[in-house]
Design a protein around this motif. Structure first.
Motif, short mmCIF file in Angstrom:
data_model
loop_
_atom_site.label_atom_id
_atom_site.label_comp_id
_atom_site.label_asym_id
_atom_site.label_seq_id
_atom_site.Cartn_x
_atom_site.Cartn_y
_atom_site.Cartn_z
N THR A 105 -0.79 5.61 -4.91
CA THR A 105 0.22 4.95 -5.84
C THR A 105 0.84 6.08 -5.97
O THR A 105 0.47 6.77 -6.12
CB THR A 105 -0.32 3.79 -7.04
N TRP A 106 2.07 6.09 -5.24
CA TRP A 106 3.77 7.62 -6.09
C TRP A 106 4.58 6.98 -7.14
O TRP A 106 4.71 6.15 -6.86
CB TRP A 106 3.91 8.23 -5.06
N LEU A 107 4.67 7.72 -8.28
CA LEU A 107 4.46 7.83 -8.68
C LEU A 107 6.42 7.42 -8.84
O LEU A 107 6.61 9.03 -8.18
CB LEU A 107 4.67 7.77 -10.87
N VAL A 108 7.41 7.62 -9.03
CA VAL A 108 8.65 7.47 -7.94
C VAL A 108 9.68 7.55 -9.21
O VAL A 108 9.38 6.32 -9.77
CB VAL A 108 9.18 7.14 -6.87
N PRO A 109 11.05 7.58 -9.75
CA PRO A 109 12.01 6.87 -10.30
C PRO A 109 11.70 5.61 -10.54
O PRO A 109 12.36 5.02 -9.18
CB PRO A 109 13.12 7.68 -9.43
N ARG A 110 12.36 4.64 -11.62
CA ARG A 110 12.58 3.47 -11.49
C ARG A 110 13.66 2.65 -10.51
O ARG A 110 14.53 3.59 -11.06
CB ARG A 110 12.90 3.05 -13.32
N GLY A 111 13.99 1.87 -10.13
CA GLY A 111 15.04 1.42 -8.73
C GLY A 111 15.03 2.16 -7.87
O GLY A 111 16.17 2.11 -7.54
N SER A 112 14.90 3.03 -7.38
CA SER A 112 14.53 4.11 -6.32
C SER A 112 14.90 4.09 -5.05
O SER A 112 14.97 4.45 -4.30
CB SER A 112 13.96 5.44 -7.42
N ALA A 113 13.38 2.95 -5.39
CA ALA A 113 13.08 2.24 -3.79
C ALA A 113 13.28 0.81 -3.52
O ALA A 113 12.46 -0.07 -3.06
CB ALA A 113 11.67 2.44 -3.93
N ALA A 114 14.66 0.32 -4.65
CA ALA A 114 15.06 -1.08 -4.51
C ALA A 114 15.90 -1.44 -3.27
O ALA A 114 15.57 -1.97 -2.73
CB ALA A 114 16.82 -1.21 -5.61
N ASP A 115 16.09 -0.38 -2.53
CA ASP A 115 16.76 -0.69 -1.27
C ASP A 115 15.85 -0.30 0.28
O ASP A 115 16.48 -0.64 1.24
CB ASP A 115 18.52 0.49 -0.93
N TRP A 116 14.65 -0.11 0.08
CA TRP A 116 13.80 0.72 0.73
C TRP A 116 13.41 -0.79 1.55
O TRP A 116 13.56 -2.07 0.60
CB TRP A 116 12.35 0.91 0.36
N ASP A 117 12.86 -1.70 2.92
CA ASP A 117 12.00 -1.87 3.29
C ASP A 117 10.58 -2.31 3.30
O ASP A 117 9.77 -1.13 3.91
CB ASP A 117 12.74 -2.05 4.21
N PRO A 118 10.17 -2.30 2.23
CA PRO A 118 8.59 -2.18 2.36
C PRO A 118 7.68 -3.12 3.45
O PRO A 118 6.92 -2.21 3.77
CB PRO A 118 7.93 -3.62 0.95
N ALA A 119 8.19 -4.00 4.31
CA ALA A 119 7.39 -4.47 4.91
C ALA A 119 7.75 -3.32 6.43
O ALA A 119 6.88 -3.31 7.25
CB ALA A 119 7.66 -6.24 5.95
N ALA A 120 8.82 -2.81 6.43
CA ALA A 120 8.56 -1.77 7.60
C ALA A 120 7.92 -0.90 7.55
O ALA A 120 7.29 0.24 8.22
CB ALA A 120 10.23 -1.62 7.65
N LEU A 121 8.00 -0.75 6.32
CA LEU A 121 7.26 0.11 5.53
C LEU A 121 5.51 0.63 6.14
O LEU A 121 5.29 1.58 5.76
CB LEU A 121 8.01 0.79 4.51
N GLY A 122 5.48 -0.75 5.22
CA GLY A 122 4.09 -0.62 5.35
C GLY A 122 3.23 -0.73 3.85
O GLY A 122 2.30 0.15 3.47
N VAL A 123 4.36 -0.70 2.81
CA VAL A 123 4.24 -0.20 1.43
C VAL A 123 4.78 -1.16 0.09
O VAL A 123 4.86 -2.14 0.97
CB VAL A 123 5.24 1.18 0.81
N LEU A 124 3.89 -1.69 -0.69
CA LEU A 124 4.43 -2.38 -1.61
C LEU A 124 5.16 -1.35 -2.95
O LEU A 124 5.02 -0.86 -3.59
CB LEU A 124 3.15 -2.92 -2.25
N VAL A 125 6.15 -1.93 -3.05
CA VAL A 125 7.14 -1.56 -4.22
C VAL A 125 6.97 -1.74 -5.28
O VAL A 125 6.82 -3.69 -5.52
CB VAL A 125 8.43 -1.71 -4.06
N LEU A 126 5.81 -1.18 -6.55
CA LEU A 126 5.79 -1.95 -7.24
C LEU A 126 6.53 -2.30 -8.63
O LEU A 126 7.51 -0.96 -8.96
CB LEU A 126 4.93 -1.03 -7.93
N MET A 127 7.25 -3.35 -8.72
CA MET A 127 8.46 -3.85 -9.68
C MET A 127 8.36 -4.45 -10.69
O MET A 127 6.49 -4.80 -11.03
CB MET A 127 9.33 -4.44 -8.54
N ARG A 128 9.00 -4.70 -11.58
CA ARG A 128 8.81 -5.30 -13.21
C ARG A 128 7.85 -6.20 -12.99
O ARG A 128 8.31 -7.02 -12.21
CB ARG A 128 10.39 -5.58 -13.66
N GLY A 129 6.80 -5.86 -14.27
CA GLY A 129 6.09 -7.45 -13.45
C GLY A 129 5.12 -7.05 -12.63
O GLY A 129 3.62 -7.68 -13.30
N LEU A 130 4.91 -5.83 -11.93
CA LEU A 130 3.58 -5.91 -11.21
C LEU A 130 2.75 -4.96 -11.64
O LEU A 130 3.14 -4.02 -12.57
CB LEU A 130 3.74 -5.30 -9.85
#
Length: 98
Positions: A32-57
């Motif tokens: 798990t990488w720590l990135v600025p809040r909201g900075s990955a909001a436009d990423w396509d997690p499925a295409a990248l094979g990642v989980l964007v940890l948003m609020r509540g996760l």
């Protein structure tokens, strides 16, 4: 940003000193990488094979001194003063290594 460890190892090899702190979970085989809040909001997690940890996760954060291989969850790269990874650099690398 959570990725499978096999992808994370390749990303660390490319990012090197550009990476901020990384939490490795050996039980879940993730990094798990720590990135600025909201900075990955436009990423396509499925295409990248990642989980964007948003609020509540949930995110398991190890103690600051958990930096050894004996820990199940530990800091692969410990926190520093900046404590975040540049999201653009991480996105670029994840697109390369997936």
């Amino acid at each position: 940003m959570r990725v499978p460890s096999i992808v994370g190892v390749r990303a660390v090899g490319v990012l090197r000193e550009r990476s901020g702190p990384i939490i490795e979970d050996r039980a879940l085989h993730t990094m798990t990488w720590l990135v600025p809040r909201g900075s990955a909001a436009d990423w396509d997690p499925a295409a990248l094979g990642v989980l964007v940890l948003m609020r509540g996760l949930p995110i398991l954060v190890p103690p600051a001194d958990a930096q050894g291989h004996a820990e199940a969850v530990w800091w692969l790269i410990p926190p520093t003063a900046t404590c975040l990874t540049d999201p653009d650099a991480l996105l670029d690398v994840l697109e390369q290594v997936r």
